[in-house]
Every structure is written in C-alpha cells, then in structure tokens.
Enzyme design. Sequence first.
Site, PDB file in Angstrom:
ATOM      1  N   CYS A  56       0.838  -1.208   0.000  1.00  0.00           N
ATOM      2  CA  CYS A  56       0.000   0.000   0.000  1.00  0.00           C
ATOM      3  C   CYS A  56       0.869   1.253   0.000  1.00  0.00           C
ATOM      4  O   CYS A  56       1.832   1.342   0.762  1.00  0.00           O
ATOM      5  CB  CYS A  56      -0.911  -0.013   1.227  1.00  0.00           C
ATOM      6  SG  CYS A  56      -2.034   1.402   1.251  1.00  0.00           S
ATOM      7  N   CYS A  60       0.173   5.049   6.852  1.00  0.00           N
ATOM      8  CA  CYS A  60      -0.450   4.872   8.175  1.00  0.00           C
ATOM      9  C   CYS A  60       0.583   4.266   9.127  1.00  0.00           C
ATOM     10  O   CYS A  60       1.103   3.174   8.868  1.00  0.00           O
ATOM     11  CB  CYS A  60      -1.680   3.981   8.063  1.00  0.00           C
ATOM     12  SG  CYS A  60      -2.825   4.520   6.770  1.00  0.00           S
ATOM     13  N   CYS A  63       0.499   0.544  10.337  1.00  0.00           N
ATOM     14  CA  CYS A  63       0.106  -0.528   9.423  1.00  0.00           C
ATOM     15  C   CYS A  63       1.264  -1.313   8.808  1.00  0.00           C
ATOM     16  O   CYS A  63       2.135  -0.746   8.145  1.00  0.00           O
ATOM     17  CB  CYS A  63      -0.745   0.052   8.303  1.00  0.00           C
ATOM     18  SG  CYS A  63      -1.356  -1.252   7.208  1.00  0.00           S
ATOM     19  N   CYS A 100     -16.113 -10.543   5.333  1.00  0.00           N
ATOM     20  CA  CYS A 100     -15.506  -9.247   5.045  1.00  0.00           C
ATOM     21  C   CYS A 100     -14.228  -9.410   4.241  1.00  0.00           C
ATOM     22  O   CYS A 100     -13.401 -10.257   4.556  1.00  0.00           O
ATOM     23  CB  CYS A 100     -15.196  -8.544   6.348  1.00  0.00           C
ATOM     24  SG  CYS A 100     -14.293  -7.036   6.069  1.00  0.00           S
ATOM     25  N   CYS A 131     -19.136  -7.612   3.080  1.00  0.00           N
ATOM     26  CA  CYS A 131     -18.549  -6.388   3.599  1.00  0.00           C
ATOM     27  C   CYS A 131     -17.186  -6.227   2.934  1.00  0.00           C
ATOM     28  O   CYS A 131     -16.509  -7.220   2.676  1.00  0.00           O
ATOM     29  CB  CYS A 131     -18.409  -6.524   5.113  1.00  0.00           C
ATOM     30  SG  CYS A 131     -17.770  -5.063   5.911  1.00  0.00           S
ATOM     31  N   CYS A 191     -19.363   0.535   8.381  1.00  0.00           N
ATOM     32  CA  CYS A 191     -18.587  -0.030   9.477  1.00  0.00           C
ATOM     33  C   CYS A 191     -17.447   0.956   9.676  1.00  0.00           C
ATOM     34  O   CYS A 191     -16.623   1.138   8.775  1.00  0.00           O
ATOM     35  CB  CYS A 191     -18.073  -1.414   9.086  1.00  0.00           C
ATOM     36  SG  CYS A 191     -16.967  -2.152  10.303  1.00  0.00           S
ATOM     37  N   ARG A 263     -17.497  -3.429  17.989  1.00  0.00           N
ATOM     38  CA  ARG A 263     -16.653  -4.588  17.717  1.00  0.00           C
ATOM     39  C   ARG A 263     -15.330  -4.510  18.464  1.00  0.00           C
ATOM     40  O   ARG A 263     -14.586  -3.533  18.334  1.00  0.00           O
ATOM     41  CB  ARG A 263     -16.369  -4.696  16.220  1.00  0.00           C
ATOM     42  CG  ARG A 263     -17.609  -4.620  15.392  1.00  0.00           C
ATOM     43  CD  ARG A 263     -17.460  -5.292  14.053  1.00  0.00           C
ATOM     44  NE  ARG A 263     -18.675  -5.106  13.289  1.00  0.00           N
ATOM     45  CZ  ARG A 263     -19.799  -5.791  13.495  1.00  0.00           C
ATOM     46  NH1 ARG A 263     -19.842  -6.736  14.403  1.00  0.00           N
ATOM     47  NH2 ARG A 263     -20.876  -5.536  12.776  1.00  0.00           N
TER      48      ARG A 263
END
Length: 335
Positions: A56, A60, A63, A100, A131, A191, A263
Amino acid sequence: MSAAALRHDWTREEVAALFALPFNELLHRAHSVHRAHHDPNAVQVSTLLSIKTGGCPEDCAYCPQAQRYQTGVQAEKLMSVEVVVARAQAAKDAGASRFCMGAAWRAPKDRDVAKVAEIVGAVKALGLETCATLGMLTGEQAATLKGAGLDYYNHNLDTAPEFYGEIIHTRGFQDRLDTLEHVRGAGLKTCCGGIVGMGETRAQRAGLLQTLANLPEHPESVPVNQLVQVPGTPLHGTKALDPFEFVRTIAVARILMPASMVRLSAGRQQMDDAVQALCFFAGANSIFYGEKLLTTGNPDVEADRALFRRLDLHALEVEAEPGTVHADILEPCAA
Ligand code: SF4
C-alpha cells in the site's frame, strides 16, 4: 430507543466527562444502555479475509501493509474470484454470518472495483452478507459495489481529527469523511471505528468517539481496535495503553452509539480473558473469529469457543432472511 432518539450532538466535554466517571459507574451506565438495546449474552462473530495484501502506498504509522515499512509482509495481487469464493464457503461452513474482504489500496481504480464487484456478487450468491474495505471510494464506485450486492463498507476514522496528522500524512481526515458520505449515499451500511493506544491522549480518544457519534448516521458497526505493535512500523514501541482505559473506550462507545454493534477488534490477542470479559460487559458485542485478521494474529478459534463457554456467551444468529449473510472488518484498513 428509536433512531430519532439517537443523539448526534455530543460535545467534547460531555464525552470527556463520561471517560472521567468512576470505572464502576461508567461500566454500570454502559451495561444498562447495552441491555436496553442488545442481548447481553450474544456476540456476533465475523470472518475477515485479506483479498489483496500489502504494497500500500499510504503511510499509516500503525500498518504493516504500507510498502514503505519493512515489516516482512509480502505484497500480493488481488485474489481470483474462485479463491475468494472457496474461502467464503469455508467461512460459511464454519458458521460465519458475514464475510468481510479487505484490500490494501489507497483508493481502488475503476478496474479494481469492477473485479471486486464480481467477487462480491459471487460471495453474495453463497448466501453470505458481504462487507468490504478497499480504501477511498468515489460515489460511482460505491454505487457499483452496492449494485453488485455489497452490504457493508468499512472505512475507519482511525483517530481524532486533531491527532490524525500525527499518524497519517498521505491523506487527510476530510478524505475519510468524504468516502463515508459516498458510501452512505450509495445506500451501503457503514462499518467505521478507530484505533486506540497509538500515543493519543484521553481527550483525543474522546474526540474520535465524539466524531463517530456525530456522523449523520451512527455506523451500524463500530470497530474499536487496540494498536497491534508491529516491528518495522513507526508506532512500534509506543507506550501500551492501560487495559482499563481500553475498557473505558468500549463503554463510552456503547453509551454514545447505543444501537450500533461495537466490535472488539484488532489487539484482542494481546488482551487477557478478564479484560475481554470486561469489554463484553461494557458493551462490546462482536469479535473477529478466525486465525488471522488481515496480517496480524487473532486468538485461535478454540480459545474463543472456550471463552464463550466460560462466559455463557453465544454467537449471534444470522438475523437476515434465510440465505443471506454477514461478515465484518478489522485492522485499520480493516481494523
Ligand atoms: S491502513 Fe490501509 S491505507 Fe493505511 S497503509 Fe494500511 S492498507 Fe494502506
């Protein structure tokens, strides 16, 4: 409580005052709200699959899938429809209600969305609720996914607006809000949650929850993640959050968003059973189930089953019409 009774006008001071309550008082209030809206002994279990891992371009700081950090995560291409369908079928056979799918993109190209739409349609045809978490979406892309049968879209706010720039530099907080608007506009359920334990202050944790609660609609699912510290990421070595502060965060989320599914998401592997039990009492009513989140570990299935037995919890049944499903998200991009 009717939808009209849900509040979207929380002030930062009100949220901070909830965090500051004596612990037992806060848990009592949160559990009372929880009982009024949910079965306190039911927990939804969800399954998550990374359909496109690593590589990616975002930065972040938490991550392991960001290509700029040396974390050992190998970049992989988007899985084929056949592979994802086989994994979804296995999840369904294991009792998953919602499936998901996470992909480590900054923002998918239209051709990526077309491929994911094909995958979504095939998973939906298995009778699972679908999802996805794919990064930033345009309104047209959200509509394409909705048309393919997508039920939920995960897009986390990550942290408080004023702390966002400390964690991510390759996009802004408004980008997150824009995608959420596109997702809602397409008629998808949202979500949306965040991560705590990234070095933010309690006031900033309050800011994250205040922002979530004051969205035009409360997210149907609110994942609350505890930072999983991965060597090679900038946040590795951050001072760990007091477990009771994490429980407080769950409790405040429950009070602010009474009808949402809260969650207990990433970071559960680092929590002992007693802390998880407190989280369930405080209002958490969903977990990720399975051996892997996106790229970090998750308590193994047997340990979860044993914990459910010890706490007299049961998995929430699929509430959609027969033949439909659920699944959920985790890890920032999927957490
Ligand atoms: S959290 Fe998502 S957007 Fe950020 S680096 Fe990881 S995969 Fe990319």
